[in-house]
Design a protein around this motif. Structure first.
Motif, PDB file in Angstrom:
ATOM      1  N   UNK A  75       0.831  -1.213   0.000  1.00 18.96           N
ATOM      2  CA  UNK A  75       0.000   0.000   0.000  1.00 18.96           C
ATOM      3  C   UNK A  75       0.860   1.255   0.000  1.00 18.96           C
ATOM      4  N   UNK A  76       1.911   1.274   0.849  1.00 21.70           N
ATOM      5  CA  UNK A  76       2.812   2.437   0.844  1.00 21.70           C
ATOM      6  C   UNK A  76       3.546   2.543  -0.494  1.00 21.70           C
ATOM      7  N   UNK A 115      -3.211   1.134  12.899  1.00 21.48           N
ATOM      8  CA  UNK A 115      -3.200   2.529  12.456  1.00 21.48           C
ATOM      9  C   UNK A 115      -2.267   2.687  11.263  1.00 21.48           C
ATOM     10  N   UNK A 116      -1.115   2.033  11.302  1.00 16.24           N
ATOM     11  CA  UNK A 116      -0.189   2.083  10.166  1.00 16.24           C
ATOM     12  C   UNK A 116      -0.863   1.541   8.912  1.00 16.24           C
ATOM     13  N   UNK A 117      -1.608   0.448   9.060  1.00 18.28           N
ATOM     14  CA  UNK A 117      -2.335  -0.113   7.913  1.00 18.28           C
ATOM     15  C   UNK A 117      -3.402   0.857   7.411  1.00 18.28           C
ATOM     16  N   UNK A 118      -4.145   1.471   8.333  1.00 21.14           N
ATOM     17  CA  UNK A 118      -5.185   2.434   7.930  1.00 21.14           C
ATOM     18  C   UNK A 118      -4.584   3.638   7.214  1.00 21.14           C
ATOM     19  N   UNK A 119      -3.446   4.125   7.713  1.00 14.85           N
ATOM     20  CA  UNK A 119      -2.795   5.273   7.071  1.00 14.85           C
ATOM     21  C   UNK A 119      -2.276   4.908   5.686  1.00 14.85           C
ATOM     22  N   UNK A 124      -3.018   5.222  -0.150  1.00 15.70           N
ATOM     23  CA  UNK A 124      -3.224   4.524  -1.424  1.00 15.70           C
ATOM     24  C   UNK A 124      -4.570   4.898  -2.033  1.00 15.70           C
ATOM     25  N   UNK A 125      -5.606   4.995  -1.201  1.00 12.82           N
ATOM     26  CA  UNK A 125      -6.929   5.389  -1.701  1.00 12.82           C
ATOM     27  C   UNK A 125      -6.902   6.816  -2.229  1.00 12.82           C
ATOM     28  N   UNK A 126      -6.151   7.687  -1.567  1.00 15.70           N
ATOM     29  CA  UNK A 126      -6.027   9.074  -2.026  1.00 15.70           C
ATOM     30  C   UNK A 126      -5.382   9.113  -3.412  1.00 15.70           C
ATOM     31  N   UNK A 127      -4.295   8.363  -3.581  1.00 17.60           N
ATOM     32  CA  UNK A 127      -3.608   8.325  -4.880  1.00 17.60           C
ATOM     33  C   UNK A 127      -4.529   7.750  -5.953  1.00 17.60           C
ATOM     34  N   UNK A 138      -8.747   7.687   7.247  1.00 19.48           N
ATOM     35  CA  UNK A 138      -7.980   8.668   8.013  1.00 19.48           C
ATOM     36  C   UNK A 138      -8.661   8.956   9.354  1.00 19.48           C
ATOM     37  N   UNK A 139      -9.992   9.063   9.347  1.00 15.93           N
ATOM     38  CA  UNK A 139     -10.733   9.273  10.598  1.00 15.93           C
ATOM     39  C   UNK A 139     -10.559   8.080  11.533  1.00 15.93           C
ATOM     40  N   UNK A 140     -10.627   6.867  11.014  1.00 17.01           N
ATOM     41  CA  UNK A 140     -10.419   5.676  11.849  1.00 17.01           C
ATOM     42  C   UNK A 140      -9.022   5.638  12.446  1.00 17.01           C
ATOM     43  N   UNK A 141      -8.047   6.141  11.702  1.00 19.65           N
ATOM     44  CA  UNK A 141      -6.663   6.100  12.182  1.00 19.65           C
ATOM     45  C   UNK A 141      -6.439   6.978  13.404  1.00 19.65           C
ATOM     46  N   UNK A 142      -7.383   7.850  13.712  1.00 17.10           N
ATOM     47  CA  UNK A 142      -7.210   8.730  14.868  1.00 17.10           C
ATOM     48  C   UNK A 142      -7.419   8.005  16.195  1.00 17.10           C
TER      49      UNK A 142
END
Length: 197
Positions: A75-76, A115-119, A124-127, A138-142
């Motif tokens: 993903x990264x 959280x690392x997976x969510x980020x 990846x979803x943003x790209x 991103x909200x879940x990662x908080x």
């Protein structure tokens, strides 16, 4: 039905971690109070495991840690535009899972791995152009704000830089986070003040 931020719960966590409750007036006691350090809405991620035996949850989470770390690598790679063959990607996944940081997380059973997976998935979803999904992840990662805070700031600035095309990410994040906070408030009124203390 119990307040995770209460002194009683903190004392129980200290008993499990240190073998005794800590005395804040004792200078030789550890400074880490080992209290509940998550926003209350983390319970929505943990809820499916509540009825399971602890040993089952522990085994599931150990595998989840390894799978999350491994899955975050491609993903990264996708998010930063690093395209390579499957063998190279697989090697990166194996190296990530076998690193000392990964082994430490495996033993600590820390939610930071999720959280690392969510980020990574949010990036990846943003790209990919899936801005609604990116904002939601991103909200879940908080659930670990100290880990996701700079990412939230970057994603927000990125969305503002081209507001017309990217505002969906901002609104998805904002609405998702608000829903999580309000749902947690419904579960335990006033939790935000107790969390910030």
């Amino acid at each position: 039905g119990r307040d995770p931020y209460s002194a009683d719960m903190t004392g129980e966590m200290q008993m499990g971690f240190y073998g005794r409750p800590l005395d804040p007036t004792n200078p030789s006691d550890p400074k880490d109070q080992v209290g509940f350090a998550y926003p209350l809405y983390v319970i929505f991620l943990l809820a499916p495991t509540v009825a399971l035996p602890f040993q089952t949850v522990l085994a599931i989470f150990q595998w989840l840690v390894l799978l999350s770390l491994a899955a975050s690598v491609p993903l990264w790679m996708y998010a930063i535009g690093f395209r390579t063959g499957p063998a190279f990607t697989l090697a990166g996944m194996v190296l990530a899972v076998s690193s000392s940081a990964a082994i430490s997380e495996y033993h600590l059973q820390n939610l930071a791995v999720l959280v690392v997976l969510m980020l990574a998935a949010a990036a990846a979803a943003m790209v990919r152009g899936c801005l609604l999904l990116s904002g939601f992840l991103l909200a879940l990662s908080t659930i670990k704000p100290q880990l996701s805070g700079l990412f939230v700031l970057f994603f927000t600035l990125w969305a503002i830089a081209d507001w017309t095309r990217r505002r969906r990410l901002f609104w998805s994040f904002s609405v998702s986070l608000l829903a999580l906070v309000l749902a947690a408030e419904k579960v335990s009124s006033g939790w935000i003040g107790r969390f910030l203390l």
